[in-house]
Design a protein around this motif. Structure first.
Motif, mmCIF file in Angstrom:
data_model
loop_
_atom_site.group_PDB
_atom_site.id
_atom_site.type_symbol
_atom_site.label_atom_id
_atom_site.label_comp_id
_atom_site.label_asym_id
_atom_site.label_seq_id
_atom_site.Cartn_x
_atom_site.Cartn_y
_atom_site.Cartn_z
ATOM 1 N N VAL A 49 1.082 -1.139 0.187
ATOM 2 C CA VAL A 49 0.018 -0.101 -0.134
ATOM 3 C C VAL A 49 0.906 1.343 0.304
ATOM 4 O O VAL A 49 1.875 1.057 0.542
ATOM 5 C CB VAL A 49 -0.874 0.017 1.172
ATOM 6 N N ARG A 50 0.399 2.397 -0.712
ATOM 7 C CA ARG A 50 1.216 3.603 -0.610
ATOM 8 C C ARG A 50 0.038 4.545 -0.745
ATOM 9 O O ARG A 50 -1.081 4.503 -1.373
ATOM 10 C CB ARG A 50 2.230 3.551 -1.861
ATOM 11 N N VAL A 51 0.662 5.845 0.053
ATOM 12 C CA VAL A 51 -0.387 6.990 -0.223
ATOM 13 C C VAL A 51 0.381 7.975 -1.383
ATOM 14 O O VAL A 51 1.483 8.180 -1.363
ATOM 15 C CB VAL A 51 -0.512 7.861 1.093
ATOM 16 N N VAL A 52 -0.469 8.267 -2.275
ATOM 17 C CA VAL A 52 -0.132 9.238 -3.229
ATOM 18 C C VAL A 52 -1.210 10.164 -3.237
ATOM 19 O O VAL A 52 -2.217 10.279 -3.769
ATOM 20 C CB VAL A 52 -0.142 8.648 -4.808
ATOM 21 N N GLY A 53 -0.833 11.482 -2.806
ATOM 22 C CA GLY A 53 -1.551 12.833 -2.538
ATOM 23 C C GLY A 53 -2.748 12.451 -1.738
ATOM 24 O O GLY A 53 -2.754 11.896 -0.486
ATOM 25 N N ASN A 54 -4.172 12.325 -2.234
ATOM 26 C CA ASN A 54 -5.237 11.968 -1.391
ATOM 27 C C ASN A 54 -5.488 10.717 -1.531
ATOM 28 O O ASN A 54 -6.668 10.488 -1.213
ATOM 29 C CB ASN A 54 -6.313 13.097 -1.843
ATOM 30 N N ASP A 55 -4.769 9.908 -2.623
ATOM 31 C CA ASP A 55 -5.090 8.627 -2.684
ATOM 32 C C ASP A 55 -4.641 7.630 -2.129
ATOM 33 O O ASP A 55 -3.434 7.784 -1.856
ATOM 34 C CB ASP A 55 -4.853 8.355 -4.221
ATOM 35 N N ILE A 56 -5.037 6.511 -1.634
ATOM 36 C CA ILE A 56 -4.436 5.319 -1.131
ATOM 37 C C ILE A 56 -4.447 4.227 -2.220
ATOM 38 O O ILE A 56 -5.306 3.673 -2.898
ATOM 39 C CB ILE A 56 -5.316 4.602 0.103
ATOM 40 N N GLU A 57 -3.166 3.802 -2.796
ATOM 41 C CA GLU A 57 -3.159 2.742 -3.711
ATOM 42 C C GLU A 57 -2.806 1.544 -3.295
ATOM 43 O O GLU A 57 -1.700 1.340 -2.411
ATOM 44 C CB GLU A 57 -1.888 3.179 -4.810
#
Ligand code: FES
Length: 60
Positions: A49-57
């Motif tokens: 899992v990673r956080v990119v801006g306001n998204d969780i991928e």
């Protein structure tokens, strides 16, 4: 889902690095998915899992 009887671990409580199953209190490490307490005896699958801006991928 809990490997003991398919309880939704998303409804469990968090204690340190572990999630506690809401039905019968089995515990699992949040980072590795390793089962750390009975009555479950099998690990759960984890995903990167990673956080990119306001998204969780989540990598599937
Ligand atoms: S369903 Fe999780 S411990 Fe039983």
């Amino acid at each position: 889902m809990c490997t003991h009887d398919d309880a939704p671990l998303s409804e469990g409580s968090i204690e340190g690095d572990e999630v506690v199953c809401p039905w019968h209190a089995a515990t699992f490490n949040l980072k590795t998915g390793k089962c750390t307490g009975p009555p479950a005896d099998a690990d759960v699958t984890t995903y990167p899992v990673r956080v990119v801006g306001n998204d969780i991928e989540i990598e599937l």
